[in-house]
Design an enzyme around this catalytic site. Structure first.
Site, PDB file in Angstrom:
ATOM      1  N   SER A   1      -7.389   4.134   9.548  1.00 35.58           N
ATOM      2  CA  SER A   1      -8.162   4.190   8.314  1.00 35.58           C
ATOM      3  C   SER A   1      -7.479   3.348   7.225  1.00 35.58           C
ATOM      4  O   SER A   1      -8.108   2.498   6.578  1.00 35.58           O
ATOM      5  CB  SER A   1      -8.284   5.659   7.888  1.00 35.58           C
ATOM      6  OG  SER A   1      -8.727   5.785   6.570  1.00 35.58           O
TER       7      SER A   1
ATOM      8  N   ARG B   1     -14.240  13.418   8.886  1.00 39.63           N
ATOM      9  CA  ARG B   1     -12.938  14.022   9.233  1.00 39.63           C
ATOM     10  C   ARG B   1     -12.543  15.079   8.218  1.00 39.63           C
ATOM     11  O   ARG B   1     -11.955  16.106   8.544  1.00 39.63           O
ATOM     12  CB  ARG B   1     -11.860  12.925   9.299  1.00 39.63           C
ATOM     13  CG  ARG B   1     -11.991  12.030  10.531  1.00 39.63           C
ATOM     14  CD  ARG B   1     -11.152  10.762  10.376  1.00 39.63           C
ATOM     15  NE  ARG B   1      -9.775  11.058  10.066  1.00 39.63           N
ATOM     16  CZ  ARG B   1      -8.982  10.285   9.298  1.00 39.63           C
ATOM     17  NH1 ARG B   1      -9.441   9.151   8.801  1.00 39.63           N
ATOM     18  NH2 ARG B   1      -7.758  10.629   9.059  1.00 39.63           N
TER      19      ARG B   1
ATOM     20  N   ASP C   1     -15.181   3.258   7.926  1.00 41.67           N
ATOM     21  CA  ASP C   1     -14.067   4.158   7.605  1.00 41.67           C
ATOM     22  C   ASP C   1     -14.517   5.199   6.590  1.00 41.67           C
ATOM     23  O   ASP C   1     -14.170   6.379   6.689  1.00 41.67           O
ATOM     24  CB  ASP C   1     -12.874   3.361   7.059  1.00 41.67           C
ATOM     25  CG  ASP C   1     -11.816   4.284   6.484  1.00 41.67           C
ATOM     26  OD1 ASP C   1     -11.263   5.070   7.268  1.00 41.67           O
ATOM     27  OD2 ASP C   1     -11.583   4.261   5.268  1.00 41.67           O
TER      28      ASP C   1
ATOM     29  N   HIS D   1       0.847  -1.193   0.000  1.00 41.13           N
ATOM     30  CA  HIS D   1       0.000   0.000   0.000  1.00 41.13           C
ATOM     31  C   HIS D   1       0.878   1.236   0.000  1.00 41.13           C
ATOM     32  O   HIS D   1       1.828   1.331   0.771  1.00 41.13           O
ATOM     33  CB  HIS D   1      -0.898   0.014   1.247  1.00 41.13           C
ATOM     34  CG  HIS D   1      -1.746   1.242   1.330  1.00 41.13           C
ATOM     35  ND1 HIS D   1      -2.933   1.361   0.641  1.00 41.13           N
ATOM     36  CD2 HIS D   1      -1.566   2.420   1.970  1.00 41.13           C
ATOM     37  CE1 HIS D   1      -3.452   2.556   0.872  1.00 41.13           C
ATOM     38  NE2 HIS D   1      -2.637   3.215   1.674  1.00 41.13           N
TER      39      HIS D   1
ATOM     40  N   LYS E   1      -8.550  -0.899   5.825  1.00 39.98           N
ATOM     41  CA  LYS E   1      -8.795  -1.332   4.437  1.00 39.98           C
ATOM     42  C   LYS E   1      -7.868  -2.496   4.074  1.00 39.98           C
ATOM     43  O   LYS E   1      -8.265  -3.440   3.395  1.00 39.98           O
ATOM     44  CB  LYS E   1      -8.605  -0.152   3.480  1.00 39.98           C
ATOM     45  CG  LYS E   1      -9.712   0.893   3.661  1.00 39.98           C
ATOM     46  CD  LYS E   1      -9.583   2.054   2.723  1.00 39.98           C
ATOM     47  CE  LYS E   1      -8.677   3.121   3.214  1.00 39.98           C
ATOM     48  NZ  LYS E   1      -9.245   4.380   3.633  1.00 39.98           N
TER      49      LYS E   1
HETATM   50  N1  URA Z   1      -5.865   7.767   3.355  1.00 36.43           N
HETATM   51  C1  URA Z   1      -6.753   6.997   3.997  1.00 36.43           C
HETATM   52  O1  URA Z   1      -7.161   5.961   3.488  1.00 36.43           O
HETATM   53  N2  URA Z   1      -7.212   7.402   5.196  1.00 36.43           N
HETATM   54  C2  URA Z   1      -6.788   8.531   5.802  1.00 36.43           C
HETATM   55  O2  URA Z   1      -7.220   8.829   6.883  1.00 36.43           O
HETATM   56  C3  URA Z   1      -5.865   9.325   5.119  1.00 36.43           C
HETATM   57  C4  URA Z   1      -5.405   8.914   3.893  1.00 36.43           C
END
Ligand code: URA
Length: 436
Positions: free
Chosen positions: A183, A168, A161, A82, A187
């Site tokens: 976050s 946010r 999320d 990632h 994923k």
């Molecule tokens: N990318 C994400 O997936 N989440 C965040 O909080 C910031 C960047």
């Protein structure tokens, strides 16, 4: 349990229990806890932080809020990668085939681009016919057959999320390290891999602008991985200038293929080899990074990695003629050279500005509904450390007629993104640290 008590507890710097965090995530996802209470809690987290245990609990609750992909029918150790996002980052398209050629199965779910950053899925769609939506069985079978598949994220992954991130974004609570870390990792965990290599970008084009913040974010994510039983390592890599030369979907496919042919930019090749080495070690195909690198170089030089990309493109319905002959990929009608107005050495390239210029030309999305132009983008002819003389080309813009109105702004942005010094400039390191 009442949300107000949990907000107060966090406001006062106390640790929430797993049950309390679960109550907040579930309550918010199901609409029982309103936006104003969740915003207040996010702001309390912004100021008070969260312990490693709280961060891991939040991650797992968010991961479990939607579909959790079970990759167990795929043989071998599944290693995901990632990147925290950048400009010109086509690493997945290079290292997926590279790692798969070395025997580590890659079952990758990638995202689309938004704003100044691109997305792997959009880039792959520059190849005619390439399908990013495979059924579960087809996805698993393809990885078992050829070792590699890249698809879009399933519709119902980590809805908690998604909702919290949206909140946010409008409450100035995005840049909280535990909230970003949970976050991203929620994923990755929902996507099902056994091990994870994180590419945490640092610099002008990255989420984290300083090395200290990047290391803190990387450590928080590695801690989560460790706590939830997924081996995780993080590489802190440079995003103070775009990666490689190409920014834009078809342009990036061309550069990724050139890299798999051993003819790509050295920074892109090197970052891919470093990340792929860690993937091989975590995937149990090499004892050390040195051994992994030798294996990977052989896969590049023998053409085995390029063959893997072609096998994936064919399996997902894409036109492999376009990989064999890159001139068949979408091409822009208009090329515009951006010339330097001074002489010296390239000292900086504001990656974000280059990404915005590419977006204005149609390569990226201003909002979720924008339609992208696959041929558009920016080709950088100068990188940090290069010398330049007045009138020399810094970059070439690729655009189609529909985006001609943005040409002047894009030219100015690209020109201004370049910082030029009269003194010789050292090239920047590509990787600053490894967090394990
Ligand atoms: N990318 C994400 O997936 N989440 C965040 O909080 C910031 C960047």
């Amino acid at each position: 349990m009442r949300a107000v008590d949990l907000i107060r507890k966090k406001r006062d710097g106390l640790e929430l229990s797993n049950e309390e965090i679960g109550f907040l995530v579930k309550g918010y996802s199901e609409g029982d806890i309103p936006d104003y209470q969740m915003s207040a809690w996010a702001m309390a987290v912004y100021y008070q932080g969260m312990s490693a245990r709280e961060t891991a609990d939040l991650t797992l609750h968010m991961a479990a809020s939607g579909d959790m992909v079970d990759l167990s029918s795929i043989h071998g150790i599944k290693v995901d990668k990632h990147s925290t996002g950048g400009v010109g980052d086509k690493a997945t398209i290079v290292l997926g085939p590279l790692v798969a050629a070395a025997g580590v199965p890659v079952a990758k779910m990638s995202g689309r681009g938004l704003g100044h950053t691109g997305g792997t899925i959009d880039k792959l769609e520059a190849i005619s016919g390439f399908s990013v939506e495979l059924g579960k069985e087809q996805f698993f079978n393809q990885v078992n057959d050829i070792g590699l598949a890249v698809v879009g994220q399933s519709g119902n992954m980590t809805p908690a999320d998604k909702k919290l991130y949206g909140l946010r974004d409008v409450t100035a609570t995005v840049d909280s390290i535990p909230l970003i870390a949970s976050s991203v990792m929620s994923k990755k965990i929902a996507a099902g891999a056994d091990a994870i290599v994180l590419d945490v970008k640092t610099g002008s084009g990255a989420f984290m602008k300083t090395l200290d913040d990047s290391i803190r974010l990387a450590s928080a994510m590695v801690d989560i991985g460790t706590q939830v039983g997924r081996s995780t390592v993080a590489v802190i890599s440079d995003m103070d200038q775009p990666l490689g030369h190409a920014i834009g979907n078809a342009l990036e496919i061309k550069e990724a293929v050139a890299t798999l042919r051993g003819e790509g930019p050295s920074d892109l090749q090197e970052v891919c080899l470093i990340l792929a080495s860690h993937m091989l070690v975590l995937g149990g195909k090499a004892e050390s990074e040195t051994e992994a690198r030798m294996i990977l170089k052989e896969k590049l030089e023998s053409g085995a990695a390029l063959d893997k990309l072609m096998a994936m493109v064919a399996a997902q319905g894409g036109d492999i003629a376009q990989i064999k002959d890159l001139a068949l990929l979408p091409q822009a009608e208009i090329l515009v050279e951006v010339k330097s107005v001074s002489s010296g050495y390239i000292e900086s390239i504001q990656a974000e500005e280059i990404g915005i210029a590419a977006m204005i030309l149609g390569a990226g999305r201003e909002n979720k509904n924008s339609v992208i132009d696959l041929a558009a983008g920016v080709d950088l002819r100068k990188k940090i450390g290069d010398s330049v003389t007045i009138g020399e080309t810094l970059a070439v813009l690729h655009l189609n007629k529909e985006h001609e109105s943005g040409q002047e702004e894009a030219v100015n942005r690209v020109r201004e993104a370049y910082g030029i010094s009269s003194e010789k400039v050292q090239r920047r390191p590509l990787v600053f640290a490894l967090v394990t």
